[in-house]
Write a protein that holds these residues in place. Sequence first.
Motif, PDB file in Angstrom:
ATOM      1  N   VAL A 150       4.377  -1.719  32.112  1.00  0.00           N
ATOM      2  CA  VAL A 150       3.036  -1.484  31.564  1.00  0.00           C
ATOM      3  C   VAL A 150       2.816  -2.341  30.320  1.00  0.00           C
ATOM      4  O   VAL A 150       1.749  -2.952  30.145  1.00  0.00           O
ATOM      5  CB  VAL A 150       2.836   0.012  31.253  1.00  0.00           C
ATOM      6  N   ARG A 151       3.834  -2.417  29.451  1.00  0.00           N
ATOM      7  CA  ARG A 151       3.697  -3.258  28.251  1.00  0.00           C
ATOM      8  C   ARG A 151       3.544  -4.733  28.637  1.00  0.00           C
ATOM      9  O   ARG A 151       2.726  -5.458  28.067  1.00  0.00           O
ATOM     10  CB  ARG A 151       4.912  -3.061  27.341  1.00  0.00           C
ATOM     11  N   ALA A 152       4.342  -5.165  29.625  1.00  0.00           N
ATOM     12  CA  ALA A 152       4.249  -6.559  30.061  1.00  0.00           C
ATOM     13  C   ALA A 152       2.882  -6.845  30.674  1.00  0.00           C
ATOM     14  O   ALA A 152       2.274  -7.894  30.420  1.00  0.00           O
ATOM     15  CB  ALA A 152       5.358  -6.864  31.063  1.00  0.00           C
ATOM     16  N   HIS A 153       2.371  -5.912  31.470  1.00  0.00           N
ATOM     17  CA  HIS A 153       1.071  -6.097  32.116  1.00  0.00           C
ATOM     18  C   HIS A 153      -0.035  -6.203  31.076  1.00  0.00           C
ATOM     19  O   HIS A 153      -0.932  -7.061  31.185  1.00  0.00           O
ATOM     20  CB  HIS A 153       0.813  -4.933  33.071  1.00  0.00           C
ATOM     21  N   ARG A 154       0.019  -5.359  30.058  1.00  0.00           N
ATOM     22  CA  ARG A 154      -1.022  -5.370  29.026  1.00  0.00           C
ATOM     23  C   ARG A 154      -1.001  -6.661  28.219  1.00  0.00           C
ATOM     24  O   ARG A 154      -2.020  -7.077  27.670  1.00  0.00           O
ATOM     25  CB  ARG A 154      -0.847  -4.163  28.106  1.00  0.00           C
ATOM     26  N   SER A 155       0.161  -7.295  28.147  1.00  0.00           N
ATOM     27  CA  SER A 155       0.260  -8.540  27.391  1.00  0.00           C
ATOM     28  C   SER A 155       0.091  -9.769  28.275  1.00  0.00           C
ATOM     29  O   SER A 155       0.313 -10.900  27.830  1.00  0.00           O
ATOM     30  CB  SER A 155       1.618  -8.612  26.677  1.00  0.00           C
ATOM     31  N   GLY A 156      -0.299  -9.554  29.548  1.00  0.00           N
ATOM     32  CA  GLY A 156      -0.527 -10.671  30.452  1.00  0.00           C
ATOM     33  C   GLY A 156       0.726 -11.222  31.107  1.00  0.00           C
ATOM     34  O   GLY A 156       0.687 -12.321  31.676  1.00  0.00           O
ATOM     35  N   ARG A 157       1.826 -10.474  31.086  1.00  0.00           N
ATOM     36  CA  ARG A 157       3.079 -10.944  31.665  1.00  0.00           C
ATOM     37  C   ARG A 157       3.566 -10.016  32.779  1.00  0.00           C
ATOM     38  O   ARG A 157       4.755  -9.840  32.995  1.00  0.00           O
ATOM     39  CB  ARG A 157       4.143 -11.063  30.574  1.00  0.00           C
ATOM     40  N   GLY A 158       2.613  -9.429  33.497  1.00  0.00           N
ATOM     41  CA  GLY A 158       2.981  -8.517  34.587  1.00  0.00           C
ATOM     42  C   GLY A 158       3.794  -9.202  35.666  1.00  0.00           C
ATOM     43  O   GLY A 158       4.744  -8.625  36.210  1.00  0.00           O
ATOM     44  N   ALA A 159       3.451 -10.453  36.013  1.00  0.00           N
ATOM     45  CA  ALA A 159       4.189 -11.172  37.053  1.00  0.00           C
ATOM     46  C   ALA A 159       5.626 -11.422  36.621  1.00  0.00           C
ATOM     47  O   ALA A 159       6.556 -11.333  37.439  1.00  0.00           O
ATOM     48  CB  ALA A 159       3.490 -12.488  37.383  1.00  0.00           C
ATOM     49  N   ASP A 160       5.841 -11.731  35.337  1.00  0.00           N
ATOM     50  CA  ASP A 160       7.204 -11.937  34.836  1.00  0.00           C
ATOM     51  C   ASP A 160       8.019 -10.653  34.972  1.00  0.00           C
ATOM     52  O   ASP A 160       9.192 -10.681  35.370  1.00  0.00           O
ATOM     53  CB  ASP A 160       7.173 -12.367  33.367  1.00  0.00           C
ATOM     54  N   ALA A 161       7.408  -9.532  34.628  1.00  0.00           N
ATOM     55  CA  ALA A 161       8.113  -8.253  34.739  1.00  0.00           C
ATOM     56  C   ALA A 161       8.463  -7.945  36.186  1.00  0.00           C
ATOM     57  O   ALA A 161       9.561  -7.466  36.484  1.00  0.00           O
ATOM     58  CB  ALA A 161       7.249  -7.133  34.144  1.00  0.00           C
TER      59      ALA A 161
END
Length: 435
Positions: A150-161
């Motif tokens: 969720v933190r990664a998605h909110r920062s625009g890094r959902g694909a990386d997560a």
Amino acid sequence: DPQEAHTTRETAALRARLASAPSSFEQEAILLAVVREHAAAVLGHAEPETVQADVTFVEQGFNSLSAVEIRTRLAQVTGLRLTGPLVFDHPTPSETAAHLRERLAAEAAGQGGTERVAPRFVLPTSPEAAPEGTAGPAPAAGESLVPLYVRAHRSGRGADAMRMITGLAAFRPTFAGAAELAAVPPLVPLTRGQVDAANPLLICLPSFGATADAQEFARLAQGFRGERRIVAATVPGYTPGEPLAAGPDALLDLYAETVLNAAEVASDASPFVLVGYSSGGLTAHALAARLADRGRTPAGLVLLDTFTPDRAGVPDELIAGLPAAVLANNADGTGANVVGGDDWFTAFAHYYAFDWRGHLPRTPALPTLLVRHADGPDGAADFDGAPWAFSDDVTPVAVPGDHFTMIGTQAATTARAVESWLATHLTATQDRDDD
């Protein structure tokens, strides 16, 4: 935590009644009354007698959210820690009462009655299949990956997560076919309607998102009003202690064995239709071809918003936000997620990374209903941009809602669209004397 065991006066009183009951039969009768009482309360009925003991919860009005509510209620009154899809794994009040009695008896005997629900799919070498006393309980579900994503998605890094979580899934146990499993659950009944030449059995294959089991089709099944028999398969690996299917062939082999071993399919005279939602439509089409090779061709195929894959896995721009959308659309009345946990998330990532392009053969004569939601980017269902080219007998139908609500709040309309196609297209095909 509403799912933790609770000790209350009500719990103590119930356990005292059960302890004084002269037999397991009387104990089960007591628990059945408890299940019916709380089921009636969840459904808004004044009298417990309105809840029928041997009719599935789904047919009596339960969906995935009300299933969570009754599980919480039963956990509180029994003092057991109840997890997982309780009323879907044990689909009628009678079956749930029997399960509760077994759990309470196991607890009284010191065999872990308050532990989590056992895995549904088991490898012979897993701790759950080891001889008694040689292994401890499997670890409980964790929650670390969900907030990380969720933190990664909110920062625009959902694909990386998601790439990281897919990598973690590679370290989980897998199986290459049904023969490698020591335990395989049967198809889960959602409704108990009639099966005959005019009323084919509906076998539902869930997506790799959400609960990945029968819960996904609860509202859709209600839309048929008990007039058809509906069962559902389960995707392995979403519950702690379960292995993952190593690849598409492993999952299809498991599904084929599960379907062919179902009593309703064992008779050559019993027609059946495969129903797949979203990514479950890919498994439904691939399974249809595999079953045809084994002499049991489905009477038809229903695809609920399934899209043709053009690459291995899911594009970054889609997978980056897909878990967030699934989590948002699977929250209970309090806002808490019905899905989640590390096992759920690694299974989610693992299955969405599959490459289906080599597993979708053309089946030109397979009657196929392609259902798309009308709430598209242009306000209409997209059939031209997203056709289904694996059959020459495709009926496109648009239904209200979006990808999630078409089997949620709008599920009754979707069910009517499927029912109309079954009643007209398939019946006409069976009746006319042609090829």
